[in-house]
Design a protein around this motif. Structure first.
Motif: not given
Length: 350
Positions: A219-220, A232-236, A241-242, A246-249
Motif C-alpha cells: 500500500r505504501l 496524488a499531491d503530497f502537500a495534501d 497522514d495516510r 501506513l509507515k507506523t503500521e
C-alpha cells in the motif's frame, strides 16, 4: 569486556567454578582491566553493571523523576528493545545466582563453607538442618540433626549419618538417576509436547505477520507511485497522514515479526542436544572438583535432601530443571525455593 564479566559470574575463569562479585572484581583489577574512566573496578560498580537489564536487550526509559531522582512506578516506565549484548538466559541465570549468594538470602557459610550439603540436608523428623559433627578428634565426620544437638532429644530424637556416605549417596544417585538424558526427557516430556504444539501455532502467527508487513509495504508503494506520477499531491495533509499511518503500521508489524522470530531461536527452546549436554555436564560437576564448585551445581538443581531413618529423599523443581537445561547447565542458578515438584513418591535414594 561485558561478556567477560558475565562469563566470570556464570562459568568462572577456567580454573574453578563461577566467581562471586567480590572475586570477579579482584580478578579484573589484578589483570589490569579498568573502568571507562581509567579507575579500578569496585564491587558496587560491577554489581550495578551486572544487574542492568539493558545488556539483555531491555532498556527502561522514563525510569526516574527528574527533580527527585526517585524511581517511577513500573506502569509509567517504558521498555525500549535494544540490541542485546548478553543472551537473556545467561543474564537471568546470573541474576538468580546474585540473589542466591546475597547474605540477606543465604548465610555466607552456606555459599563458601567446606561441607557439600550445607543448607540442603535436613532432618526428616523436625525439618531442621543437618550440620557437621566430628568424632575421634576430627577423624570421623557426620551430618547430625542441629535441632537435637542444640535443644536436646525432647525437641527432636535426632539422627546422624557419616558425611562421606551421605555425600556419595546423593551425588551418585543424582548422577545415575536424574542426570541422564532419558530421565530429563521424561521429566520434561509434557513441556516438550507443549513446545511442539506452540511451534505449529507460532508458524501460523508468523505467516499472518509476514502477510501484514507485505500488505503495508504494498500500500505504501502504491501511494508513492501515485505521488511520483502526479496522481496524488503530497502537500495534501490527508495524504501525509495516510503515509505516516501506513509507515507506523508497517514498522509495528515488522517489530512484532522480529520478536516472533526471536522466540524461535535455538537458545530459547529445549532440544535433544541441550538435554544431552546438560545431563553430561551435571554428572561431571556434581562428582568432581572443589566442594564449593560441586555445591553450587547441587544447589542449582535440588532444593532439599531429607534424611530419614530408612531412606533419603531428594526434592527439586521441574521449572528449575527446565531453566538449567535451557542454559546447558553452565550457570548454577543458586538456591531454588523449597517447592517440591520433580520428585515423585519413591524415585530417590530409598
Amino acid at each position: 569486556m561485558i561478556r567477560l564479566m558475565f562469563r566470570l559470574l556464570s562459568e568462572g575463569d577456567g580454573t574453578g567454578g563461577p566467581l562471586g562479585v567480590k572475586a570477579a572484581t579482584s580478578w579484573l583489577n589484578e589483570r589490569g582491566h579498568r573502568t571507562r574512566g581509567g579507575a579500578r573496578w569496585g564491587i558496587g560498580q560491577l554489581h550495578k553493571l551486572l544487574t542492568s537489564p539493558t545488556y539483555k536487550g531491555d532498556y527502561r526509559f522514563n525510569r526516574k523523576v527528574w527533580k527527585t531522582k526517585e524511581d517511577k512506578p513500573e506502569t509509567e516506565q517504558v521498555m525500549v528493545p535494544v540490541d542485546p549484548i548478553i543472551e537473556p538466559a545467561v543474564f537471568d541465570a546470573v541474576q538468580t545466582r546474585l540473589k542466591a549468594r546475597s547474605p540477606k538470602t543465604t548465610p555466607p557459610r552456606v555459599v563458601t563453607g567446606p561441607i557439600l550439603l550445607t543448607g540442603i540436608a535436613t532432618c526428616a523428623s523436625c525439618g531442621g538442618g543437618m550440620t557437621l559433627r566430628t568424632g575421634k578428634s576430627g577423624r570421623y565426620r557426620y551430618y547430625t540433626c542441629a535441632t537435637c544437638a542444640q535443644q536436646g532429644k525432647s525437641a527432636c530424637k535426632g539422627r546422624s549419618i557419616p558425611m562421606d556416605r551421605l555425600d556419595t549417596l546423593v551425588t551418585e544417585r543424582l548422577a545415575e538417576t536424574l542426570f541422564t538424558a532419558d530421565r530429563v526427557r521424561a521429566i520434561l516430556g509434557g513441556l516438550l509436547e507443549r513446545q511442539a504444539s506452540r511451534s505449529e501455532d507460532h508458524a501460523h502467527r508468523m505467516t499472518a505477520l509476514q502477510n501484514k508487513v507485505v500488505d503495508a509495504e504494498g500500500r505504501l508503494s502504491r501511494l508513492y507511485q501515485a505521488i511520483e506520477t502526479g496522481v496524488a499531491d503530497f502537500a495534501d495533509p490527508t495524504l501525509k497522514d495516510r503515509v505516516a499511518a501506513l509507515k507506523t503500521e508497517r514498522d509495528q508489524a515488522k517489530a512484532t515479526l522480529d520478536r516472533a522470530f526471536a522466540e524461535l531461536r535455538p537458545e530459547t527452546r529445549i532440544t535433544e542436544e541441550k538435554i544431552a549436554s546438560f545431563a553430561s555436564l551435571m554428572r561431571e560437576n556434581v562428582k568432581n572438583g572443589p566442594v564449593p564448585f560441586r555445591r553450587a551445581y547441587l544447589r542449582a538443581v535440588i532444593d532439599q535432601v531429607e534424611v530419614d531413618d530408612a531412606e533419603i529423599r531428594i526434592h527439586g523443581r521441574r521449572d528449575v530443571l527446565e531453566r538449567l537445561v535451557m542454559g546447558g547447565g553452565a550457570a548454577p542458578a543458586g538456591v531454588p525455593s523449597f517447592v517440591r515438584k520433580w520428585r515423585t513418591r519413591r524415585d530417590s535414594n530409598s
